[in-house]
Scaffold this motif. Structure first.
Motif, PDB file in Angstrom:
ATOM      1  N   ASP A 267       0.787  -1.237   0.000  1.00  0.00           N
ATOM      2  CA  ASP A 267       0.000   0.000   0.000  1.00  0.00           C
ATOM      3  C   ASP A 267       0.817   1.284   0.000  1.00  0.00           C
ATOM      4  O   ASP A 267       0.490   2.237   0.698  1.00  0.00           O
ATOM      5  CB  ASP A 267      -0.972   0.012   1.193  1.00  0.00           C
TER       6      ASP A 267
ATOM      7  N   HIS B  73       1.013   3.288  -2.614  1.00  0.00           N
ATOM      8  CA  HIS B  73       0.150   4.214  -3.351  1.00  0.00           C
ATOM      9  C   HIS B  73       0.917   5.436  -3.856  1.00  0.00           C
ATOM     10  O   HIS B  73       0.435   6.563  -3.746  1.00  0.00           O
ATOM     11  CB  HIS B  73      -1.044   4.648  -2.496  1.00  0.00           C
TER      12      HIS B  73
ATOM     13  N   VAL C 294      -4.771   9.270  -1.049  1.00  0.00           N
ATOM     14  CA  VAL C 294      -4.442   8.369   0.058  1.00  0.00           C
ATOM     15  C   VAL C 294      -3.944   9.134   1.290  1.00  0.00           C
ATOM     16  O   VAL C 294      -4.019   8.631   2.402  1.00  0.00           O
ATOM     17  CB  VAL C 294      -3.434   7.274  -0.385  1.00  0.00           C
TER      18      VAL C 294
ATOM     19  N   SER D 196      -5.884   7.768   4.477  1.00  0.00           N
ATOM     20  CA  SER D 196      -5.179   7.005   5.515  1.00  0.00           C
ATOM     21  C   SER D 196      -4.516   7.895   6.563  1.00  0.00           C
ATOM     22  O   SER D 196      -3.651   7.447   7.302  1.00  0.00           O
ATOM     23  CB  SER D 196      -4.118   6.107   4.859  1.00  0.00           C
TER      24      SER D 196
ATOM     25  N   ARG E 132      -2.243  10.141   6.400  1.00  0.00           N
ATOM     26  CA  ARG E 132      -0.781  10.126   6.307  1.00  0.00           C
ATOM     27  C   ARG E 132      -0.229  11.490   6.699  1.00  0.00           C
ATOM     28  O   ARG E 132      -0.842  12.521   6.405  1.00  0.00           O
ATOM     29  CB  ARG E 132      -0.338   9.754   4.891  1.00  0.00           C
TER      30      ARG E 132
ATOM     31  N   HIS F 185      -4.866  -0.852   5.208  1.00  0.00           N
ATOM     32  CA  HIS F 185      -4.137   0.319   5.703  1.00  0.00           C
ATOM     33  C   HIS F 185      -4.125   0.328   7.234  1.00  0.00           C
ATOM     34  O   HIS F 185      -3.880  -0.680   7.866  1.00  0.00           O
ATOM     35  CB  HIS F 185      -4.728   1.603   5.118  1.00  0.00           C
ATOM     36  N   ASN F 186      -4.413   1.489   7.807  1.00  0.00           N
ATOM     37  CA  ASN F 186      -4.410   1.651   9.262  1.00  0.00           C
ATOM     38  C   ASN F 186      -5.796   2.014   9.780  1.00  0.00           C
ATOM     39  O   ASN F 186      -5.936   2.596  10.844  1.00  0.00           O
ATOM     40  CB  ASN F 186      -3.409   2.743   9.655  1.00  0.00           C
ATOM     41  N   HIS F 187      -6.816   1.672   9.016  1.00  0.00           N
ATOM     42  CA  HIS F 187      -8.182   2.085   9.352  1.00  0.00           C
ATOM     43  C   HIS F 187      -8.761   1.263  10.497  1.00  0.00           C
ATOM     44  O   HIS F 187      -8.558   0.060  10.577  1.00  0.00           O
ATOM     45  CB  HIS F 187      -9.094   1.942   8.133  1.00  0.00           C
TER      46      HIS F 187
ATOM     47  N   GLY G  82       1.187  -2.797   5.517  1.00  0.00           N
ATOM     48  CA  GLY G  82       0.810  -1.522   4.920  1.00  0.00           C
ATOM     49  C   GLY G  82       1.779  -0.410   5.288  1.00  0.00           C
ATOM     50  O   GLY G  82       2.202  -0.295   6.438  1.00  0.00           O
TER      51      GLY G  82
ATOM     52  N   ASP H 225       1.355   2.582   5.869  1.00  0.00           N
ATOM     53  CA  ASP H 225       0.848   3.409   6.964  1.00  0.00           C
ATOM     54  C   ASP H 225       1.155   2.793   8.327  1.00  0.00           C
ATOM     55  O   ASP H 225       1.277   3.493   9.326  1.00  0.00           O
ATOM     56  CB  ASP H 225      -0.679   3.565   6.852  1.00  0.00           C
TER      57      ASP H 225
END
Length: 185
Positions: free
Chosen positions: A7, A9, A15, A19, A21, A133-135, A153, A155
């Protein structure tokens, strides 16, 4: 040395917000991640990208040419457009949907999406994945409950490829942090 990441991206400004970031622009994100990558990876290292390397970019080859290492791609849901270009596809040692590798004494199943069970699950095989991701989500919680499943991921792993041992430590730290009662340090 083997490294793993999912990920990235590259080329996808959306993103950053999606996410959460810590970057102010696409250029900052891309440059930081390329710099981080090339600080740890040498030309002869194998880097297993577990999906979604370059997204929404008009020129994916410009990223691929800058990344050190022997690149192995396990396809994610955003890799299709990049792989239509034979020059990009040729930059990878291999391209697959599902890959089993040996890393020292560890057998690893690489697949972009988190699995509840995988080949060798009952025999000590680890699963490396991305996509979520980190969701905060039910899927994230399910995946974290699987002791031998590791989120790779970008993230989650600090926006650079990581060794297997680093992934184990990062994911353990993340799981331990979530087990603490609210208000504790």
């Amino acid at each position: 040395m083997n490294y793993y990441i999912a990920d990235c991206h590259f080329g996808d400004e959306q993103v950053i917000a999606y996410s959460r970031r810590p970057f102010h622009s696409l250029e900052e994100m891309d440059e930081t991640m390329v710099k981080n990558w090339n600080k740890v990876v040498r030309d002869y290292d194998d880097v297993y990208i577990i999906g979604d390397l370059v997204s929404r970019s008009q020129d994916p080859l410009s990223y691929l040419e800058r990344l050190k290492g022997r690149l192995h791609l396990v396809c994610g849901n955003h890799d299709g457009p990049m792989l239509k270009d034979p020059t990009c596809r040729d930059r990878f040692v291999e391209v697959s949907d599902y890959l089993v590798v040996e890393d020292h004494k560890h057998r690893l199943v690489l697949f972009h999406y988190p699995l509840l069970e995988w080949d060798g699950y009952y025999y000590g095989t680890w699963h490396l994945y991305g996509h979520i991701h980190n969701h905060l989500s039910d899927n994230q919680e399910r995946a974290k409950s699987l002791f031998k499943a590791l989120n790779c991921g970008a993230d989650v792993v600090g926006f650079k490829p990581r060794t297997f041992d680093e992934l184990v430590a990062i994911n353990k730290k993340d799981r331990d942090r979530e087990k603490r009662p609210e208000g504790s340090v």
